[in-house]
Design a protein around this motif. Sequence first.
Motif, PDB file in Angstrom:
ATOM      1  N   ASP A  67       0.845  -1.187   0.000  1.00 45.79           N
ATOM      2  CA  ASP A  67       0.000   0.000   0.000  1.00 45.79           C
ATOM      3  C   ASP A  67       0.880   1.235   0.000  1.00 45.79           C
ATOM      4  N   ARG A 389      -0.857  -1.722  -8.250  1.00 44.95           N
ATOM      5  CA  ARG A 389      -1.698  -2.693  -8.932  1.00 44.95           C
ATOM      6  C   ARG A 389      -3.189  -2.531  -8.632  1.00 44.95           C
ATOM      7  N   ASP A 390      -3.556  -2.509  -7.374  1.00 45.87           N
ATOM      8  CA  ASP A 390      -4.972  -2.449  -7.038  1.00 45.87           C
ATOM      9  C   ASP A 390      -5.625  -1.176  -7.560  1.00 45.87           C
ATOM     10  N   THR A 391      -4.926  -0.061  -7.427  1.00 46.28           N
ATOM     11  CA  THR A 391      -5.465   1.210  -7.914  1.00 46.28           C
ATOM     12  C   THR A 391      -5.647   1.186  -9.423  1.00 46.28           C
ATOM     13  N   ASP A 394      -8.577  -1.121 -10.500  1.00 45.97           N
ATOM     14  CA  ASP A 394      -9.883  -0.571 -10.134  1.00 45.97           C
ATOM     15  C   ASP A 394     -10.261   0.649 -10.959  1.00 45.97           C
TER      16      ASP A 394
END
Length: 437
Positions: A67, A389-391, A394
């Motif tokens: 994060d 990656r997650d950002t 999404d």
Amino acid sequence: MSSRPTHSQLSLAAFAAPQSPRTMRTLRKIQSHQVLSTSSSAFSSQAVHASVPRKASGSEGLAPPIDFNTTHRTRPRRGRSNSDAGAQDSGGSQPAKRPARKTGSGFGVRKSALESLLRDGLQNGNVVEGLKELRYLVLSTGVEADGDGMSGYRIYLWLVLLEVPPLPTDEYLSLIHRGRSPAYAKIRNDTFRTLATDPLFKRRVTEASLIRLLNATAWKIHDAKAQTKSLGPSPRRRARQSLVDTPPSIAEETLYTAGEDMSEAAMYVQGMNVLCAPFLYAARSEVEAFALFHYFVTRECPGYIRGAMDGVHKGLRLVDRCLEIVEPKLAAYLFSKGMHAELYAFPSVLTLCACTPPLPEVLHLWDFLFAYGPHLNILCIVAQLIRMRDTILDSPSPNKILRSFPPLDAKDIIALTVLIVRKIPDDLYAELIDHAK
């Protein structure tokens, strides 16, 4: 079983023939790959696992995303640093000044193992073992620095790791006294906006020093181009043609010499101003910064400053290929949106991530890159993408996210890069080593 040669086989093959300078540099980078990809190393088993936890499914799993919104270390700010020309204090409100932290120099301050090795030298005279220990200390303990990223010994560490010979001050001064180079107008068009929003850089480095260093480099490359042309047309092509019936050991040396051909190099390309900025910031003199910067762009990454910047474009394609191996889901999503590295990673490849603040983190990242090979910058960029990656996944428009990378966190990026190295096949890693040549 794969027919691809292992790193050990590559190392043995390199030792079999007389060593040329280029062979030795390549061998050191391959050995660095071995060190970084060895799971039994102390750093891999302790520091990496502590910073980047792995998947519970086994040792081959890639670490989960970090994060990047987590709180970064709070850094004390210091008063204005000295620059070569005594930059004037700008008007308006100034940030609160805090005393800089002592980092291992001076009376009563205990020196770190890294600083002690640099200051006291080798005890047994074994240079190879000394360099191994130096690299390991960079990886395991890091360079001690104050809140502004300043260290009393970092610049000497860089000189040792890059094997840059001493440069007489008079040589640099003679280049300065020649006046404006043919690239002067292009240089002046860029220097005023170099890290323009970074108060640490603007407080320590003046635009005048940037201009002098880049102009001197342009003259140096200009002279090398003129010398190459005086040898006749296409010296690189002639050198390659002459290798047909040449013994391998001699051929290697000939290729190395041909690699010094600067006839295709540009005296200045946009982005060199940002690439030289950390050298000036960390150095204790312009001469040191010039020696490092000129050596770096002409020996470590000459492909980055050729007219077509082919080394940078190779690096961008390698970003895509490495991301596809390490994080196929993220790569597939970006490719489906037409987002290839050419569109978002050009500055990061060209400047070794110096375009992404904060500057103290850039310096820590460069400690690692100079210790184990600047080619690892490609994997450091992949590591930054994985941390996002997650950002990215999404977002329906990842191009907006990739316009600017989040602030660097060198410790986490290095830890993740060490894990990524293990997933890169030997043949692809060899391309990483050679892409900037």
